[in-house]
Design a protein around this motif. Structure first.
Motif, PDB file in Angstrom:
ATOM      1  N   PHE A 134      -4.019   6.510   1.960  1.00 35.50           N
ATOM      2  CA  PHE A 134      -4.484   6.077   0.653  1.00 35.50           C
ATOM      3  C   PHE A 134      -3.893   6.962  -0.447  1.00 35.50           C
ATOM      4  O   PHE A 134      -3.993   8.182  -0.391  1.00 35.50           O
ATOM      5  N   GLU A 135      -3.297   6.323  -1.453  1.00 35.12           N
ATOM      6  CA  GLU A 135      -2.799   7.016  -2.638  1.00 35.12           C
ATOM      7  C   GLU A 135      -3.718   6.665  -3.804  1.00 35.12           C
ATOM      8  O   GLU A 135      -3.951   5.489  -4.089  1.00 35.12           O
ATOM      9  N   TYR A 136      -4.243   7.693  -4.476  1.00 30.07           N
ATOM     10  CA  TYR A 136      -5.189   7.482  -5.564  1.00 30.07           C
ATOM     11  C   TYR A 136      -5.026   8.619  -6.574  1.00 30.07           C
ATOM     12  O   TYR A 136      -4.312   9.600  -6.296  1.00 30.07           O
ATOM     13  N   PRO A 137      -5.615   8.523  -7.766  1.00 30.06           N
ATOM     14  CA  PRO A 137      -5.381   9.551  -8.789  1.00 30.06           C
ATOM     15  C   PRO A 137      -5.685  10.968  -8.324  1.00 30.06           C
ATOM     16  O   PRO A 137      -5.029  11.918  -8.782  1.00 30.06           O
ATOM     17  N   GLY A 138      -6.641  11.120  -7.411  1.00 29.82           N
ATOM     18  CA  GLY A 138      -6.982  12.456  -6.937  1.00 29.82           C
ATOM     19  C   GLY A 138      -6.041  13.012  -5.882  1.00 29.82           C
ATOM     20  O   GLY A 138      -6.149  14.182  -5.512  1.00 29.82           O
ATOM     21  N   GLY A 139      -5.122  12.187  -5.369  1.00 31.91           N
ATOM     22  CA  GLY A 139      -4.193  12.681  -4.359  1.00 31.91           C
ATOM     23  C   GLY A 139      -3.952  11.697  -3.231  1.00 31.91           C
ATOM     24  O   GLY A 139      -3.772  10.493  -3.450  1.00 31.91           O
ATOM     25  N   PHE A 140      -4.036  12.212  -2.006  1.00 30.93           N
ATOM     26  CA  PHE A 140      -3.674  11.460  -0.810  1.00 30.93           C
ATOM     27  C   PHE A 140      -4.742  11.688   0.248  1.00 30.93           C
ATOM     28  O   PHE A 140      -5.270  12.795   0.394  1.00 30.93           O
ATOM     29  N   ALA A 141      -5.084  10.623   0.981  1.00 29.24           N
ATOM     30  CA  ALA A 141      -6.027  10.733   2.096  1.00 29.24           C
ATOM     31  C   ALA A 141      -5.516   9.847   3.219  1.00 29.24           C
ATOM     32  O   ALA A 141      -4.721   8.939   2.995  1.00 29.24           O
ATOM     33  N   ARG A 142      -6.002  10.101   4.439  1.00 32.46           N
ATOM     34  CA  ARG A 142      -5.496   9.310   5.567  1.00 32.46           C
ATOM     35  C   ARG A 142      -6.512   9.260   6.700  1.00 32.46           C
ATOM     36  O   ARG A 142      -7.425  10.094   6.781  1.00 32.46           O
ATOM     37  N   GLU A 143      -6.292   8.274   7.580  1.00 32.55           N
ATOM     38  CA  GLU A 143      -7.051   8.216   8.818  1.00 32.55           C
ATOM     39  C   GLU A 143      -6.442   9.201   9.813  1.00 32.55           C
ATOM     40  O   GLU A 143      -5.257   9.553   9.717  1.00 32.55           O
TER      41      GLU A 143
END
Length: 294
Positions: free
Chosen positions: A117-126
């Motif tokens: 996931f790319e979003y204003p706060g950065g990056f996240a992932r499974e």
């Protein structure tokens, strides 16, 4: 604005170029010739807009090469960034419920797919989404999609969903994903590996570029665009003039009549130099004609 037979071609007012595989050389650098061509374009009053699949956080990697230019449309149209100031200007998010609907559809039809996931706060992932890219060593949230997108999750304002499969052919992955979830979101690809990029419905490189141009009074006939991968196709179809670089994906080469040299051979710079020369000559001829009739 339209151009009919016998009327001169509109002057170029905006150059829209993809980055990776189009403008940038191997290693993410810009050649001296390309940098000079872009600087000359801006000196001539032509806007240069980078239109890329890269997320905003990746623009800092190339800012030393392209930081003199003002705007980047990132994440396939999902975010607009002021490159000079490193400021996120606008985003076009995909809502949590819509995102989960896409994830569910892809999980059902393409088992083994993992998400990031790319979003204003950065990056996240499974946990199953392996990262081997620039910036992946930075601390980021890891967890199931349902948790990351939930009320207490880290992901807010998602502007690009990434879907990765361990072994499918990239083009096959794209085709099957569009069949399974193309009615829910925009799905495309720009990577040589089975990695898909998902945006909100109607959000593409073309949609955000068209929005930017409308805000600045620039007609599509005054735009020259460059690209190399399927995620560039809508932009290349929208622009008044479009070029595929020689190293482009076969689908792009087939869809775009005008081709230029590869990214490694300064294909974008070659065209930009010619455009500036042609516009300069046309301007000079117009000036002489006006003087002669005065």
């Amino acid at each position: 604005m339209t151009t009919s037979p016998g009327h001169p071609k509109p002057r170029t007012r905006l150059i829209a170029t993809d980055l990776d595989g189009t403008l940038l050389c191997a290693g993410g650098t810009v050649s001296a010739r390309t940098a000079a061509a872009l600087a000359a374009a801006e000196a001539a009053g032509v806007q240069v807009v980078f239109v890329t699949g890269r997320p905003p956080r990746w623009m800092q990697q190339v800012s030393s090469h392209v930081g003199g230019h003002g705007v980047a449309i990132c994440s396939n149209g999902g975010a607009i960034v002021d490159v000079r100031r490193g400021e996120l200007l606008e985003t076009f998010p995909l809502g949590p419920e819509e995102t989960l609907a896409v994830i569910t559809a892809l999980r059902e039809d393409l088992p083994g797919t993992a998400f990031a996931f790319e979003y204003p706060g950065g990056f996240a992932r499974e946990p199953g989404y392996e990262v081997r890219m620039w910036g992946s060593d930075e601390s980021h949230p890891v967890g199931p999609a349902e948790e990351l997108l939930g009320a207490a999750g880290a992901v807010r304002g998602l502007f690009k969903l990434l879907a990765k499969h361990p072994d499918l052919d990239p083009d096959t992955f794209l085709a099957r994903a569009r069949t399974a979830a193309g009615h829910l979101a925009e799905i495309t690809r720009s990577s040589p590996i089975p990695l898909l990029e998902v945006s909100a419905p109607g959000v593409t490189k073309a949609s955000s570029l068209a929005r930017w141009c409308a805000e600045h009074g620039i007609d599509r006939t005054e735009v020259v665009a460059f690209g190399d991968m399927p995620n560039d196709l809508e932009m290349l179809a929208w622009a008044g003039t479009a070029y595929a670089v020689a190293n482009a994906h076969p689908e792009v080469l087939a869809a775009v009549p005008l081709h230029t040299l590869s990214n490694e051979a300064d294909g974008v710079a070659t065209v930009v130099e010619s455009l500036l020369a042609a516009d300069g000559a046309a301007g000079g001829a117009t000036g002489k004609a006006a003087a002669a009739s005065a």
